[in-house]
Design a protein around this motif. Structure first.
Motif, PDB file in Angstrom:
ATOM      1  N   ILE A  35       0.822  -1.494   0.019  1.00 60.60           N
ATOM      2  CA  ILE A  35       0.020  -0.006   0.096  1.00 60.60           C
ATOM      3  C   ILE A  35       0.889   1.275  -0.121  1.00 60.60           C
ATOM      4  O   ILE A  35       0.490   2.230  -0.764  1.00 60.60           O
ATOM      5  CB  ILE A  35      -1.147  -0.235   1.200  1.00 60.60           C
ATOM      6  CG1 ILE A  35      -1.982  -1.149   1.055  1.00 60.60           C
ATOM      7  CG2 ILE A  35      -1.764   1.392   1.356  1.00 60.60           C
ATOM      8  CD1 ILE A  35      -2.889  -1.392   2.359  1.00 60.60           C
ATOM      9  N   LEU A  36       2.088   1.211   0.905  1.00 57.73           N
ATOM     10  CA  LEU A  36       2.659   2.513   0.850  1.00 57.73           C
ATOM     11  C   LEU A  36       3.464   2.424  -0.535  1.00 57.73           C
ATOM     12  O   LEU A  36       3.920   3.570  -0.830  1.00 57.73           O
ATOM     13  CB  LEU A  36       3.759   2.225   2.054  1.00 57.73           C
ATOM     14  CG  LEU A  36       4.769   3.187   2.046  1.00 57.73           C
ATOM     15  CD1 LEU A  36       4.257   4.793   2.556  1.00 57.73           C
ATOM     16  CD2 LEU A  36       5.973   2.940   3.280  1.00 57.73           C
TER      17      LEU A  36
ATOM     18  N   ALA B 112       1.153   4.048  -3.075  1.00 59.53           N
ATOM     19  CA  ALA B 112       0.655   5.524  -3.017  1.00 59.53           C
ATOM     20  C   ALA B 112       1.887   6.347  -3.249  1.00 59.53           C
ATOM     21  O   ALA B 112       1.865   7.434  -3.683  1.00 59.53           O
ATOM     22  CB  ALA B 112       0.258   5.576  -1.412  1.00 59.53           C
ATOM     23  N   SER B 113       3.127   5.763  -3.026  1.00 55.42           N
ATOM     24  CA  SER B 113       4.300   6.727  -3.222  1.00 55.42           C
ATOM     25  C   SER B 113       4.438   7.012  -4.646  1.00 55.42           C
ATOM     26  O   SER B 113       4.770   8.006  -5.223  1.00 55.42           O
ATOM     27  CB  SER B 113       5.572   5.974  -2.668  1.00 55.42           C
ATOM     28  OG  SER B 113       5.389   6.009  -1.113  1.00 55.42           O
TER      29      SER B 113
ATOM     30  N   ALA C 259       1.945   6.856  -7.039  1.00 53.53           N
ATOM     31  CA  ALA C 259       0.957   7.629  -7.361  1.00 53.53           C
ATOM     32  C   ALA C 259       1.677   9.164  -6.970  1.00 53.53           C
ATOM     33  O   ALA C 259       1.334  10.105  -7.853  1.00 53.53           O
ATOM     34  CB  ALA C 259      -0.402   7.508  -6.667  1.00 53.53           C
ATOM     35  N   ALA C 260       2.154   9.419  -5.782  1.00 53.47           N
ATOM     36  CA  ALA C 260       2.589  10.457  -5.599  1.00 53.47           C
ATOM     37  C   ALA C 260       3.775  11.114  -6.352  1.00 53.47           C
ATOM     38  O   ALA C 260       3.743  12.445  -6.792  1.00 53.47           O
ATOM     39  CB  ALA C 260       2.801  10.652  -3.977  1.00 53.47           C
TER      40      ALA C 260
END
Length: 353
Positions: A316-317, A320-321, A323-324
């Motif tokens: 998940i991390l 998310a990273s 995408a960021a």
């Protein structure tokens, strides 16, 4: 379970290769038709529709994977996603780097593999550079970067989401499907996306349960493109010295599936670079994705579509990273383009003839 089949001329690793060929072929066909791509889902002009496709696949992948865990067919307790020491710096840095590279190449690795099969020579060259850099980060000159960043860890009792896994699976799937059903996609497109998602638990169960052989063990794995691309490159240049792997077979089959689909749909088209500047941008993006994919523990498919269904905090991390990183890089590129446009001199009007 594999030994119970009674095969005399096929080992579990060999069966895994044929299994990967089947998975990759189906994924290549479905991804070509649906234009499956994580980058498009966050940055594309049609990002709402693209996100609907990606989230539908994720919902099915999560439900299917956790159903297999509940049935006690597979388990992720010993999987790398569940390592007690979470390499938080490597994951975040790798995700941001991968996301930036994804923007520069205008596609995540799975999408570029599909485009390669559809005749896109830009994507083909990006894949080669990506595989070389990923292999260098895993086992070559860039390995010290991986080990140094990976040494910064966060010790946790468990890196799985706390609580009931079936409850988490249901919540993730419900949220994903709620968005997907309002994404403006046709029902047929979402059905094909659901089939893409079904390949994830099929991969986990196939390698972790059906092909399980205590005397000739194989790794439990599913759809993934980072280490698979490195394996494919290594097998291509040294096939007489090493055996084919699940990952190498998967990459080749995805490209083949996309080729067959694009030909059948009359969408195959040769494409290449338009300028040296464009070539440099794509090569830089490929290198960034190669480093970032290894550091983050996977790409948008390996850490995202296949990783999130494990309910791992690491996966998940990572996504998310990624995408960021993509959003930040896209904003910086647009800001730079706007600044260049503002500084450019206005063209002088030509005299009337």
């Amino acid at each position: 379970m594999f030994e119970s089949f009674g095969f005399e001329f096929l080992t579990a690793p060999q069966a895994a290769v044929y299994f990967a060929l089947a998975l990759g072929l189906v994924f290549g066909v479905l991804a070509q038709i649906t234009r499956f791509c994580f980058r498009r889902s966050i940055l594309g002009d049609d990002r709402r529709q693209a996100a609907g496709v990606w989230l539908t696949a994720l919902a099915v992948a999560v439900l299917g994977t956790q159903a297999a865990v509940a049935a006690d067919w597979i388990g992720f307790a010993d999987h790398r996603f569940m390592a007690a020491d979470l390499p938080v710096l490597a994951i975040v840095a790798g995700g941001l780097i991968f996301g930036a590279g994804m923007v520069l190449t205008r596609g995540c690795v799975s999408r570029l593999t599909v485009l390669t099969g559809s005749g896109n020579l830009r994507a083909a060259l990006v894949l080669v550079v990506f595989a070389v850099v990923a292999h260098a980060t895993l086992k070559g000159v860039l390995a010290p970067v991986r080990t140094t960043l990976g040494s910064v860890t966060l010790s946790l009792d468990s890196t799985a989401l706390p609580g009931n896994p079936l409850l988490w699976a249901g919540l993730i799937a419900l949220a994903a499907l709620a968005f997907a059903l309002r994404s403006g996609n046709r029902v047929g497109t979402l059905v094909l996306a659901a089939l893409i998602g079904a390949l994830v638990p099929l991969g986990w169960v196939g390698t972790g349960y059906v092909l399980l052989d205590e005397f000739d063990p194989i790794a439990m794995e599913s759809l993934s493109f980072t280490s698979a691309a490195a394996d494919a490159l290594f097998f291509t240049v040294a096939s007489t010295s090493i055996s084919a792997t699940f990952g190498a077979a998967l990459i080749g089959a995805v490209a083949l599936g996309a080729l067959l689909s694009s030909l059948a749909r009359r969408e195959f088209q040769w494409q290449s670079f338009s300028s040296p500047r464009e070539t440099g941008r794509y090569m830089a993006g490929a290198a960034l994705m190669g480093v970032g994919g290894v550091l983050a523990g996977g790409c948008t498919v390996g850490a995202g579509l296949s990783g999130i269904p494990t309910l791992s905090l690491a996966a998940i991390l990572a996504i998310a990273s990624i995408a960021a990183g993509g959003l930040i890089a896209n904003r910086l590129i647009n800001a730079d383009a706007s600044a260049r446009g503002a500084q450019a001199p206005r063209p002088t009007a030509l005299p009337a003839e």
